[in-house]
Design an enzyme around this catalytic site. Structure first.
Site, short mmCIF file in Angstrom:
data_model
loop_
_atom_site.label_atom_id
_atom_site.label_comp_id
_atom_site.label_asym_id
_atom_site.label_seq_id
_atom_site.Cartn_x
_atom_site.Cartn_y
_atom_site.Cartn_z
N ASP A 184 -1.61 -33.89 -34.95
CA ASP A 184 -1.67 -34.81 -36.10
C ASP A 184 -2.54 -34.27 -37.22
O ASP A 184 -2.19 -34.37 -38.39
CB ASP A 184 -2.17 -36.20 -35.65
CG ASP A 184 -3.44 -36.16 -34.80
OD1 ASP A 184 -3.96 -35.05 -34.52
OD2 ASP A 184 -3.92 -37.24 -34.40
N ASP A 230 -8.90 -30.36 -38.03
CA ASP A 230 -10.24 -30.67 -38.54
C ASP A 230 -11.14 -29.45 -38.33
O ASP A 230 -11.09 -28.50 -39.11
CB ASP A 230 -10.75 -31.93 -37.84
CG ASP A 230 -12.07 -32.42 -38.40
OD1 ASP A 230 -12.53 -31.89 -39.41
OD2 ASP A 230 -12.67 -33.35 -37.81
N SER A 231 -11.91 -29.41 -37.25
CA SER A 231 -12.77 -28.24 -37.02
C SER A 231 -11.96 -27.03 -36.55
O SER A 231 -12.40 -25.90 -36.70
CB SER A 231 -13.81 -28.57 -35.95
OG SER A 231 -13.17 -28.71 -34.69
N GLY A 232 -10.80 -27.28 -35.97
CA GLY A 232 -9.97 -26.19 -35.43
C GLY A 232 -10.21 -25.92 -33.96
O GLY A 232 -9.51 -25.11 -33.34
N THR A 279 -9.54 -27.68 -31.33
CA THR A 279 -8.40 -28.02 -30.47
C THR A 279 -7.35 -26.91 -30.51
O THR A 279 -6.88 -26.44 -29.46
CB THR A 279 -7.77 -29.35 -30.94
OG1 THR A 279 -8.79 -30.35 -30.95
CG2 THR A 279 -6.65 -29.79 -30.02
N LYS A 290 -7.39 -31.02 -42.97
CA LYS A 290 -8.59 -31.42 -43.74
C LYS A 290 -9.16 -30.21 -44.45
O LYS A 290 -9.24 -29.13 -43.88
CB LYS A 290 -9.66 -31.98 -42.81
CG LYS A 290 -9.40 -33.38 -42.37
CD LYS A 290 -10.64 -33.98 -41.74
CE LYS A 290 -10.28 -35.22 -40.96
NZ LYS A 290 -11.42 -35.86 -40.32
N ASP A 302 -6.06 -42.84 -34.73
CA ASP A 302 -6.84 -44.03 -34.43
C ASP A 302 -8.32 -43.86 -34.72
O ASP A 302 -8.83 -42.74 -34.88
CB ASP A 302 -6.69 -44.40 -32.95
CG ASP A 302 -7.50 -43.47 -32.06
OD1 ASP A 302 -7.39 -42.24 -32.23
OD2 ASP A 302 -8.25 -43.96 -31.19
P1 IMP Z 1 -10.34 -30.48 -34.29
O1 IMP Z 1 -10.37 -29.95 -32.88
O2 IMP Z 1 -11.74 -30.72 -34.81
O3 IMP Z 1 -9.50 -29.70 -35.25
O4 IMP Z 1 -9.80 -31.94 -34.22
C1 IMP Z 1 -8.53 -32.22 -33.97
C2 IMP Z 1 -8.40 -33.57 -33.26
O5 IMP Z 1 -9.46 -34.49 -33.58
C3 IMP Z 1 -7.13 -34.20 -33.73
O6 IMP Z 1 -6.09 -33.88 -32.83
C4 IMP Z 1 -7.47 -35.68 -33.70
O7 IMP Z 1 -7.18 -36.18 -32.42
C5 IMP Z 1 -8.96 -35.78 -33.89
N1 IMP Z 1 -9.32 -36.09 -35.29
C6 IMP Z 1 -9.91 -35.26 -36.18
N2 IMP Z 1 -10.08 -35.86 -37.36
C7 IMP Z 1 -9.56 -37.12 -37.23
C8 IMP Z 1 -9.43 -38.22 -38.14
O8 IMP Z 1 -9.79 -38.19 -39.34
N3 IMP Z 1 -8.84 -39.35 -37.64
C9 IMP Z 1 -8.39 -39.45 -36.37
N4 IMP Z 1 -8.50 -38.43 -35.48
C10 IMP Z 1 -9.08 -37.27 -35.92
MG MG Z 2 -5.77 -35.19 -31.26
#
Ligand code: IMP
Ligand code: MG
Length: 184
Positions: A106, A109-111, A113, A137, A165
């Site tokens: 979806d 964000d930080s990357g 995942t 983002k 959510d």
């Molecule tokens: P990352 O690992 O920081 O890139 O985060 C990715 C995961 O964090 C996404 O798959 C979302 O599940 C969750 N996430 C990050 N930002 C948001 C947000 O603004 N709203 C809801 N979920 C978020």
């Molecule tokens: Mg997620």
């Protein structure tokens, strides 16, 4: 990602349902074209946030060669944006060796995942790995991956709706909105 409070309410609408729909049509076209010569594509959807997005996207694409799998990724960031640990559940049962793999999430964000997904999948020698993400983002990252199919970039808001959510709330919204900053 900005921190959200326990009592956060919906703020500004960032994408209406119609805007999301046109993004999905754009992505559906790009994905269909990119995989025109593939016989089979293993699609890995990250629950729970990407489910609404992926289900609607692949209904539009409407091609049985996309084999859809759902897995769970939970990250524990220890207060740091692009570090922490990632727990992946369900990936062990998906065979990717020699396959075209498409990861669908979806929001980027930080990357952490996506990096975790690549680290897990690459050693299994898939033929290709591509990524499809609805929202990217605009934040600084020390480590980035290529996003092959990207919906739209947004500022660094915490967003909800269309499957995303806040503590289990707001997934049902047919649009995407920021969370309102707490008043006190
Ligand atoms: P990352 O690992 O920081 O890139 O985060 C990715 C995961 O964090 C996404 O798959 C979302 O599940 C969750 N996430 C990050 N930002 C948001 C947000 O603004 N709203 C809801 N979920 C978020
Ligand atoms: Mg997620």
């Amino acid at each position: 990602m900005e921190q959200a409070s326990e009592s956060a309410a919906i703020g500004q609408v960032l994408l209406t349902g119609d805007e999301i729909s046109s993004i999905l049509h754009k992505l559906a076209g790009q994905i269909s074209t990119a995989y025109a010569d593939s016989q089979k594509v293993i699609v890995i959807v990250l629950l729970s946030g990407a489910k609404v997005f992926a289900d609607n996207l692949f209904a539009l694409i409407n091609d049985d060669k996309f084999k859809i799998h759902y897995i769970t990724a939970s990250s524990y960031k220890n207060g740091c944006k692009s570090c922490g640990t990632l727990e992946l559940t369900g990936l062990d049962y998906i065979s990717v060796k020699g396959q075209d793999v498409l990861i669908v999430d979806d929001i980027y964000d930080s990357g952490l995942t996506m990096r975790g997904m690549f680290n897990f999948l690459k050693p299994q020698n898939p033929s290709t790995i591509r990524t499809c993400i609805l929202l990217v983002k605009q934040v600084e990252r020390s480590d980035t991956i290529d996003i092959d199919f990207q919906g739209i970039t947004i500022d660094d808001y915490f967003v909800v709706g269309y499957g995303l959510d806040y503590n289990g709330q707001y997934r049902h919204l047919p649009f995407i909105a920021s969370l309102q900053a707490p008043s006190s």
